[in-house]
Design a protein around this motif. Structure first.
Motif, mmCIF file in Angstrom:
data_model
loop_
_atom_site.group_PDB
_atom_site.id
_atom_site.type_symbol
_atom_site.label_atom_id
_atom_site.label_comp_id
_atom_site.label_asym_id
_atom_site.label_seq_id
_atom_site.Cartn_x
_atom_site.Cartn_y
_atom_site.Cartn_z
ATOM 1 N N THR A 486 36.428 -29.051 15.407
ATOM 2 C CA THR A 486 36.216 -27.617 15.681
ATOM 3 C C THR A 486 35.064 -27.043 14.866
ATOM 4 O O THR A 486 34.283 -26.212 15.327
ATOM 5 N N VAL A 487 34.971 -27.510 13.560
ATOM 6 C CA VAL A 487 33.850 -27.048 12.719
ATOM 7 C C VAL A 487 32.522 -27.503 13.300
ATOM 8 O O VAL A 487 31.516 -26.775 13.317
ATOM 9 N N ALA A 488 32.494 -28.774 13.796
ATOM 10 C CA ALA A 488 31.257 -29.276 14.405
ATOM 11 C C ALA A 488 30.900 -28.457 15.646
ATOM 12 O O ALA A 488 29.713 -28.103 15.877
ATOM 13 N N GLU A 489 31.965 -28.173 16.426
ATOM 14 C CA GLU A 489 31.711 -27.335 17.604
ATOM 15 C C GLU A 489 31.188 -25.935 17.199
ATOM 16 O O GLU A 489 30.280 -25.388 17.823
ATOM 17 N N ALA A 490 31.814 -25.391 16.124
ATOM 18 C CA ALA A 490 31.355 -24.072 15.660
ATOM 19 C C ALA A 490 29.921 -24.132 15.177
ATOM 20 O O ALA A 490 29.115 -23.212 15.408
ATOM 21 N N GLN A 491 29.604 -25.240 14.461
ATOM 22 C CA GLN A 491 28.222 -25.393 14.009
ATOM 23 C C GLN A 491 27.254 -25.490 15.192
ATOM 24 O O GLN A 491 26.162 -24.913 15.165
ATOM 25 N N ALA A 492 27.714 -26.273 16.221
ATOM 26 C CA ALA A 492 26.846 -26.369 17.413
ATOM 27 C C ALA A 492 26.654 -25.000 18.060
ATOM 28 O O ALA A 492 25.546 -24.624 18.473
ATOM 29 N N ARG A 493 27.814 -24.298 18.134
ATOM 30 C CA ARG A 493 27.705 -22.947 18.701
ATOM 31 C C ARG A 493 26.803 -22.034 17.848
ATOM 32 O O ARG A 493 26.026 -21.226 18.366
ATOM 33 N N ALA A 494 26.943 -22.171 16.483
ATOM 34 C CA ALA A 494 26.094 -21.385 15.599
ATOM 35 C C ALA A 494 24.628 -21.726 15.781
ATOM 36 O O ALA A 494 23.747 -20.841 15.774
ATOM 37 N N SER A 495 24.333 -23.050 15.958
ATOM 38 C CA SER A 495 22.937 -23.437 16.213
ATOM 39 C C SER A 495 22.446 -22.862 17.537
ATOM 40 O O SER A 495 21.300 -22.392 17.655
ATOM 41 N N GLN A 496 23.390 -22.916 18.529
ATOM 42 C CA GLN A 496 23.016 -22.308 19.804
ATOM 43 C C GLN A 496 22.729 -20.797 19.635
ATOM 44 O O GLN A 496 21.772 -20.257 20.186
ATOM 45 N N LEU A 497 23.642 -20.131 18.848
ATOM 46 C CA LEU A 497 23.418 -18.718 18.583
ATOM 47 C C LEU A 497 22.100 -18.476 17.847
ATOM 48 O O LEU A 497 21.376 -17.501 18.093
ATOM 49 N N GLY A 498 21.770 -19.364 16.884
ATOM 50 C CA GLY A 498 20.501 -19.239 16.178
ATOM 51 C C GLY A 498 19.319 -19.373 17.118
ATOM 52 O O GLY A 498 18.331 -18.648 17.020
ATOM 53 N N LEU A 499 19.479 -20.396 18.054
ATOM 54 C CA LEU A 499 18.402 -20.545 19.041
ATOM 55 C C LEU A 499 18.284 -19.298 19.920
ATOM 56 O O LEU A 499 17.165 -18.846 20.247
ATOM 57 N N GLN A 500 19.478 -18.762 20.309
ATOM 58 C CA GLN A 500 19.438 -17.538 21.116
ATOM 59 C C GLN A 500 18.801 -16.381 20.345
ATOM 60 O O GLN A 500 18.013 -15.602 20.889
ATOM 61 N N VAL A 501 19.168 -16.284 19.034
ATOM 62 C CA VAL A 501 18.573 -15.226 18.202
ATOM 63 C C VAL A 501 17.066 -15.426 18.081
ATOM 64 O O VAL A 501 16.276 -14.466 18.131
ATOM 65 N N GLU A 502 16.646 -16.682 17.929
ATOM 66 C CA GLU A 502 15.219 -16.946 17.865
ATOM 67 C C GLU A 502 14.518 -16.549 19.170
ATOM 68 O O GLU A 502 13.426 -15.968 19.170
ATOM 69 N N GLY A 503 15.187 -16.883 20.289
ATOM 70 C CA GLY A 503 14.635 -16.461 21.580
ATOM 71 C C GLY A 503 14.552 -14.949 21.690
ATOM 72 O O GLY A 503 13.570 -14.388 22.212
ATOM 73 N N LEU A 504 15.635 -14.302 21.173
ATOM 74 C CA LEU A 504 15.606 -12.842 21.175
ATOM 75 C C LEU A 504 14.469 -12.311 20.313
ATOM 76 O O LEU A 504 13.802 -11.317 20.667
ATOM 77 N N ARG A 505 14.258 -12.965 19.164
ATOM 78 C CA ARG A 505 13.144 -12.529 18.309
ATOM 79 C C ARG A 505 11.814 -12.685 19.026
ATOM 80 O O ARG A 505 10.950 -11.787 18.978
ATOM 81 N N ARG A 506 11.650 -13.870 19.664
ATOM 82 C CA ARG A 506 10.398 -14.063 20.411
ATOM 83 C C ARG A 506 10.258 -13.024 21.515
ATOM 84 O O ARG A 506 9.169 -12.506 21.762
#
Length: 627
Positions: A486-506
């Motif tokens: 579950t932690v790995a999944e959360a980390q993956a989701r967090a990375s996905q969220l980071g990528l989404q945030v980066e996309g939002l920043r761009r």
């Protein structure tokens, strides 16, 4: 004469009148024995005072009162004073317009005075009044001292001539009578000269009339020419004024159209401002919702932290009494809790980044609003300064503003959708964490129960406990593996969220770039509009200056026309006055010539008849001296 002067002043003051300065000055400068007041206008008071003085004056032999403008009363007073005078020898009353009363006073003087030898009565009107002149002639017939008498130009009629002739038949002392008879030849020559002069004058007058008529005709021609020229110039000026008026009307219509366009532009700008205000209110409400949501999330997070801390303390108190055999399980649980806290910190960091991004978005939105407000102020100021804006540019600006507003609304909607998706993702992660936490708590409860059972059956069922602990250890290991997954999944989701945030920043950077490009386009458009408005204002100013110059020219032409008309009017009036004066002079000359002719002819005939009758019927013809 000094005593005479003082006496004159005293008598004037006694009668309540001021002495005449001219008479006083003349009395002071006159020689002894002679009083010359010729050409001095004498008042009645002066005549009264002089009459009283002449009654007592014994040194005065000559009295000259010619052209003194004596009135009837003044002449009577003076002559009454001379009646009793016995010294005066010469009396001159020329040009005093003596009439009836004067003639009677002269008759009384000739009857009473016995000293006057020379009497000058030229240029009076003694002959006009026949009865008074008859009285004068009767006194002349009885006078025995008068030797010289001048009766020229006294309007003596034929009846007066008869009376004079009768008086001369009775008078034996008169030696010189300067009348028309003694100068008949002179009169005839004078009449001939007068006729010749009259003929010359008539020719000159005729020539002058012809010359004046020619001048008048020339003047009328010049006046007609000037009138035609003035009419042409007035028509030209009227046409010019009409053209200028048409140009002014066109300019006024253009200005009115520009004003109407400006009003439409101001209305569109007011609508865009209202729309921008509505968007600002929507942004403010969205920011308030975001703030309230962040506050709720922070509150929930604090409550969760508190609950987790309480649970952890409870677990630690429960597990402190456990055996050392459960240390591994406790360490595993601690590791799980640390991982959960790490996940919570990651979630908190994600939330903080989200809040930072929202704050950045708000700041950029505020900056965009400020820029928009600045641009609005600049555009409003440029519109107020120039007061001219074309409808096409206004429509273009309004379409551009509406498109930009629609684009901003779409961007806000997309950002709102992204925010909602992020919130849903956070809620899902939060639910997963809560479920995992519940599972861990259930496992811990089971462990507690097992520990209690083991405590109850500590001595009897030690082996069973060991077996159960081994099973629990296996289950905890499996749970740890699941937690790790579950932690790995959360980390993956967090990375996905980071990528989404980066996309939002761009995306935000792209939006900022687009906003800056739009701002630059707006600035360029505004500068272009300003330049065009300045050029149009310059053209309008040039046209206005040209119109003012034309107005000044028209005013100068009008003033010039007025001056020319005034000069022509004055010239006409002067010429008319000159013609009138010449006509009046000519008429007066003709009347005077005719009157002189008639008078000379009548007087010559009357005097000739009287003298002939006197000469023919005089009994003293043989012994009387030549008169």
């Amino acid at each position: 004469m000094e005593e005479f002067r003082h006496s004159y002043s005293r008598l004037c003051k006694e009668s309540g009148a001021e002495p005449q300065e001219t008479v006083l000055q003349q009395l002071q400068e006159l020689p002894r024995g002679r009083l010359d007041l010729a050409t001095h206008s004498l008042t009645v008071d002066t005549c009264r005072a002089l009459g009283k003085l002449l009654q007592k004056e014994a040194l005065l032999t000559e009295l000259i009162l010619s052209d003194c403008m004596l009135s009837e009363e003044g002449a009577t007073l003076l002559l009454q004073g001379l009646c009793a005078h016995t010294v005066v020898r010469f009396l001159d009353l020329k040009g005093n317009n003596l009439q009836a009363a004067g003639a009677e006073a002269l008759g009384q003087l000739l009857r009473q005075n016995k000293s006057i030898q020379s009497l000058t009565l030229e240029w009076n009107n003694l002959g006009t009044w026949e009865d008074a002149f008859a009285t004068f002639c009767g006194a002349l017939a009885g006078n025995g001292t008068l030797q010289q008498l001048d009766l020229r130009n006294n309007q003596i009629s034929h009846k007066g001539a008869e009376e004079l002739a009768l008086a001369l038949t009775c008078n034996a002392s008169l030696q010189q009578l300067e009348q028309a008879m003694d100068h008949n030849q002179e009169r005839q020559t004078t009449s001939r000269e007068n006729q010749a002069r009259t003929h010359v004058l008539s020719k000159e007058v005729k020539h002058l009339r012809e010359e004046k008529s020619r001048q008048f005709l020339d003047l009328m021609e010049t006046i007609d020419k000037q009138r035609k020229e003035m009419a042409r110039s007035s028509r030209a000026s009227a046409a010019c004024v009409g053209q200028l008026q048409e140009a002014l009307n066109e300019r006024h219509s253009i200005i009115n159209a520009l004003k109407a366009k400006l009003q439409m532009a101001e209305a569109a700008l007011a609508l865009s401002e209202q729309k921008a205000q509505g968007l600002g209110e929507l942004l403010a409400t969205a920011e308030q919702e975001q703030q309230s949501l962040a506050q709720r999330q922070a509150k929930e997070h604090r409550m969760e932290q508190q609950e987790a801390a309480e649970r952890e303390s409870k677990l630690l108190r429960d597990l402190s009494a456990a055996n050392e055999k459960n240390l591994l399980l406790r360490n595993q649980v601690d590791e799980l809790e640390r991982k959960v806290r790490a996940q919570q910190e990651q979630l908190f960091l994600a939330r903080q980044e989200l809040s930072n991004t929202t704050a950045a978005l708000k700041m950029r939105a505020n900056q965009a609003e400020e820029r928009l407000e600045l641009e609005k102020k600049r555009s409003r100021q440029s519109l107020e300064d120039l007061e001219q804006l074309r409808a096409k540019e206004v429509e273009h600006m309004t379409r551009h503003l509406e498109e930009s507003e629609r684009a901003m609304q779409e961007r806000v909607q997309r950002l709102e959708a992204l925010r909602l998706s992020l919130e849903e993702e956070l809620s899902r992660v939060k639910a997963a964490a809560l479920s995992e936490r519940g599972q861990a708590e259930e496992e811990l409860i089971k462990a507690k129960n097992q520990v209690r059972l083991e405590e109850r059956q500590h001595l009897a069922h030690l082996e069973e406990k060991l077996r159960l602990q081994a099973q629990a250890r296996d289950e905890a290991q499996s749970a740890c593996l699941q937690q790790r997954q579950t932690v790995a999944e959360a980390q993956a989701r967090a990375s996905q969220l980071g990528l989404q945030v980066e996309g939002l920043r761009r995306r935000l950077e792209e939006l900022q770039q687009e906003l800056s490009n739009k701002d630059q386009e707006k600035v360029a458009e505004v500068t272009r509009v300003r330049v065009e408005l300045r050029e149009q204002n310059g053209r309008l100013q040039a046209e206005l200056t040209a119109q003012e110059a034309l107005k000044e020219k028209v005013a100068a032409l009008e003033r010039r026309l007025k001056v020319i008309a005034g000069d022509h009017r004055e010239a006409l009036l002067d010429r008319e006055s000159e013609n009138a004066s010449l006509r009046e002079k000519l008429r007066l000359k003709e009347a005077e010539i005719a009157r002189i002719r008639e008078e000379e002819a009548q007087r010559a005939g009357f005097l000739q008849n009287a003298v002939l009758a006197y000469v023919q019927g005089s009994p003293l013809r043989a012994i009387s001296p030549q008169k």
